[in-house]
Design an enzyme around this catalytic site. Structure first.
Site, PDB file in Angstrom:
ATOM      1  N   GLU A  40       0.807  -1.240   0.000  1.00 54.22           N
ATOM      2  CA  GLU A  40       0.000   0.000   0.000  1.00 54.22           C
ATOM      3  C   GLU A  40       0.834   1.281   0.000  1.00 54.22           C
ATOM      4  OE1 GLU A  40      -2.668  -0.530   3.321  1.00 54.22           O
ATOM      5  OE2 GLU A  40      -3.584  -2.301   2.432  1.00 54.22           O
ATOM      6  N   GLU A  49      -6.307 -10.551  -1.423  1.00 52.36           N
ATOM      7  CA  GLU A  49      -7.151 -10.286  -0.242  1.00 52.36           C
ATOM      8  C   GLU A  49      -8.613 -10.201  -0.651  1.00 52.36           C
ATOM      9  OE1 GLU A  49      -5.737  -6.967   2.095  1.00 52.36           O
ATOM     10  OE2 GLU A  49      -3.636  -7.507   1.800  1.00 52.36           O
ATOM     11  N   HIS A  80     -10.361  -5.905  -2.588  1.00 56.71           N
ATOM     12  CA  HIS A  80     -11.489  -5.744  -1.661  1.00 56.71           C
ATOM     13  C   HIS A  80     -12.582  -5.034  -2.463  1.00 56.71           C
ATOM     14  CE1 HIS A  80      -9.182  -7.033   1.795  1.00 56.71           C
ATOM     15  NE2 HIS A  80      -8.223  -6.188   1.482  1.00 56.71           N
TER      16      HIS A  80
HETATM   17  O1  G3I Z   1      -5.392  -8.382  18.742  1.00 54.86           O
HETATM   18  C1  G3I Z   1      -6.016  -7.225  19.296  1.00 54.86           C
HETATM   19  C2  G3I Z   1      -6.802  -7.593  20.515  1.00 54.86           C
HETATM   20  O2  G3I Z   1      -5.918  -8.060  21.501  1.00 54.86           O
HETATM   21  C3  G3I Z   1      -7.566  -6.362  20.994  1.00 54.86           C
HETATM   22  O3  G3I Z   1      -8.381  -6.711  22.066  1.00 54.86           O
HETATM   23  C4  G3I Z   1      -8.441  -5.818  19.870  1.00 54.86           C
HETATM   24  C5  G3I Z   1      -9.182  -4.553  20.276  1.00 54.86           C
HETATM   25  O4  G3I Z   1      -9.278  -3.652  19.220  1.00 54.86           O
HETATM   26  O5  G3I Z   1      -7.617  -5.516  18.774  1.00 54.86           O
HETATM   27  C6  G3I Z   1      -6.942  -6.634  18.262  1.00 54.86           C
HETATM   28  O6  G3I Z   1      -6.164  -6.254  17.170  1.00 54.86           O
HETATM   29  C7  G3I Z   1      -6.875  -5.973  15.983  1.00 54.86           C
HETATM   30  C8  G3I Z   1      -6.403  -6.945  14.909  1.00 54.86           C
HETATM   31  O7  G3I Z   1      -7.016  -6.623  13.681  1.00 54.86           O
HETATM   32  C9  G3I Z   1      -6.744  -8.394  15.232  1.00 54.86           C
HETATM   33  O8  G3I Z   1      -8.124  -8.571  15.261  1.00 54.86           O
HETATM   34  C10 G3I Z   1      -6.586  -4.559  15.567  1.00 54.86           C
HETATM   35  O9  G3I Z   1      -7.152  -3.667  16.503  1.00 54.86           O
HETATM   36  C11 G3I Z   1      -7.152  -4.287  14.196  1.00 54.86           C
HETATM   37  O10 G3I Z   1      -6.695  -3.011  13.763  1.00 54.86           O
HETATM   38  C12 G3I Z   1      -6.657  -5.328  13.223  1.00 54.86           C
HETATM   39  O11 G3I Z   1      -7.269  -5.083  11.971  1.00 54.86           O
HETATM   40  C13 G3I Z   1      -6.617  -5.644  10.878  1.00 54.86           C
HETATM   41  C14 G3I Z   1      -6.276  -4.564   9.871  1.00 54.86           C
HETATM   42  O12 G3I Z   1      -5.698  -5.143   8.722  1.00 54.86           O
HETATM   43  C15 G3I Z   1      -5.320  -3.554  10.479  1.00 54.86           C
HETATM   44  O13 G3I Z   1      -4.756  -2.736   9.523  1.00 54.86           O
HETATM   45  C16 G3I Z   1      -7.548  -6.677  10.237  1.00 54.86           C
HETATM   46  O14 G3I Z   1      -7.712  -7.784  11.127  1.00 54.86           O
HETATM   47  C17 G3I Z   1      -6.968  -7.169   8.919  1.00 54.86           C
HETATM   48  O15 G3I Z   1      -7.917  -7.945   8.246  1.00 54.86           O
HETATM   49  C18 G3I Z   1      -6.606  -5.980   8.049  1.00 54.86           C
HETATM   50  O16 G3I Z   1      -6.021  -6.476   6.870  1.00 54.86           O
HETATM   51  C19 G3I Z   1      -5.648  -5.491   5.900  1.00 54.86           C
HETATM   52  C20 G3I Z   1      -4.390  -5.997   5.213  1.00 54.86           C
HETATM   53  O17 G3I Z   1      -3.391  -6.249   6.168  1.00 54.86           O
HETATM   54  C21 G3I Z   1      -3.899  -5.001   4.177  1.00 54.86           C
HETATM   55  N1  G3I Z   1      -4.955  -4.666   3.230  1.00 54.86           N
HETATM   56  C22 G3I Z   1      -6.216  -4.235   3.826  1.00 54.86           C
HETATM   57  C23 G3I Z   1      -6.724  -5.262   4.822  1.00 54.86           C
HETATM   58  C24 G3I Z   1      -8.070  -4.848   5.394  1.00 54.86           C
HETATM   59  O18 G3I Z   1      -7.980  -3.674   6.137  1.00 54.86           O
END
Ligand code: G3I
Length: 302
Positions: A127, A235, A206
């Protein structure tokens, strides 16, 4: 038959899913994963904040669990991601200049070395281009270290793991006419011309079905392929899991010989980062949806 087996029969392609380490103890989840998919991408566990929470202190526990789960079952692993403006650990977020450049390169080297020989493809850089019509690089602390930060990351990754395919990965690069798609294309073309090591382009895809299906998606895939790189759909998820769109994506990939694999960004709708849009192939109970049938049928036709 299954998604992975059917994709394998179409020129050795893979069909993968993004996987979360903390779901590997969920039986419904792993039953589907082990049955249907022959590639996995750690959804968050290989990101910089996960693997280097403190500078020069690496933590591979959760990523290793996924790699072990996959490789012991003969699945490929896509590494995601070595260099990204987002999900940087606190120590990196406020770094700049030479210190940040060196920290980024050290991160690439260390993580790619840890997984040397185990990764099918790395999203080396994720990105890095701006949204909108500028076609410019995204402003970020990494970009401010110099425009050559991307090629420096690719060179470090190649040195650390010479056999992994090295990908540039981005979103909103599906429509061939989009400025961001064109900008990524020009970068890949330049890298190929100058011998910067790059093997693949990841289209996150997406997709949002409020806009029409990108009718030139196949042109995007084939245009990148014509530069001499593989193309991977990395993705995939589609608002409301529009079955026709899923079928179109599979058919467009199958039409381009260098489109070597498709990864959906999660298994069940409830696992998705956009769960409210029910964008995946399995419902929250793990049942196959109409989109699943459309994908499997497209993989098996021909
Ligand atoms: O693991 C913590 C947990 O301990 C905590 O309680 C909770 C509370 O918010 O957060 C958890 O972490 C989260 C993590 O996902 C696991 O669920 C993060 O806050 C959250 O920001 C994170 O989101 C991820 C996101 O990327 C962050 O940028 C998504 O799962 C993931 O699907 C998403 O994937 C991205 C690709 O890497 C890049 N392209 C876009 C795609 C979608 O956004």
């Amino acid at each position: 038959t299954t998604l992975g087996a059917s994709a394998a029969e179409r020129g050795g392609r893979y069909f993968g899913a993004a996987v979360a380490a903390n779901k590997l103890s969920d039986n419904v989840y792993t039953t589907i994963l082990n049955r249907e998919f022959n590639s996995v991408t750690p959804e968050n566990e290989m990101k910089i904040d996960a693997t280097e929470p403190n500078q020069n202190q690496f933590n591979y526990t959760n990523a290793d669990r996924i790699v072990q789960h996959a490789r012991s079952r003969g699945m490929a692993v896509r590494g995601h991601t070595l260099a990204w403006h987002s999900q940087q650990p606190g120590w990196m977020q406020n770094m700049s200049g030479t210190a940040l450049r060196n920290a980024m390169l050290n991160h690439v080297t260390q993580v790619a070395t840890h997984y040397r020989g185990q990764i099918h493809s790395w999203d080396v850089v994720n990105e890095a281009f701006a949204d909108g019509s500028s076609g410019a690089r995204r402003d970020s602390n990494l970009q401010r270290t110099g425009n050559d930060w991307i090629e420096a990351a690719f060179r470090a990754a190649r040195a650390a793991d010479p056999n992994a395919k090295l990908c540039y990965n981005d979103y909103n690069t599906d429509d061939w006419t989009h400025a961001k798609t064109q900008a990524v294309y020009r970068m890949v073309q330049d890298f190929k011309q100058r011998g910067v090591p790059i093997d693949c382009v990841g289209l996150q895809s997406h997709l949002n079905n409020q806009s029409p299906y990108p009718s030139n998606y196949r042109t995007t895939l084939s245009s990148f392929a014509a530069l001499g790189v593989d193309v991977q759909i990395t993705e995939l998820d589609i608002e409301n899991a529009n079955a026709t769109w899923y079928r179109n994506v599979v058919n467009d990939c199958l039409a381009v010989s260098r489109c070597t694999g498709i990864t959906v960004w999660g298994i069940r709708d409830s696992d998705s980062w956009r769960a409210s849009q029910n964008p995946l192939l399995f419902d929250g109970n793990g049942n196959k949806k109409a989109a699943y049938d459309a994908v499997l049928q497209a993989l098996n036709n021909g």
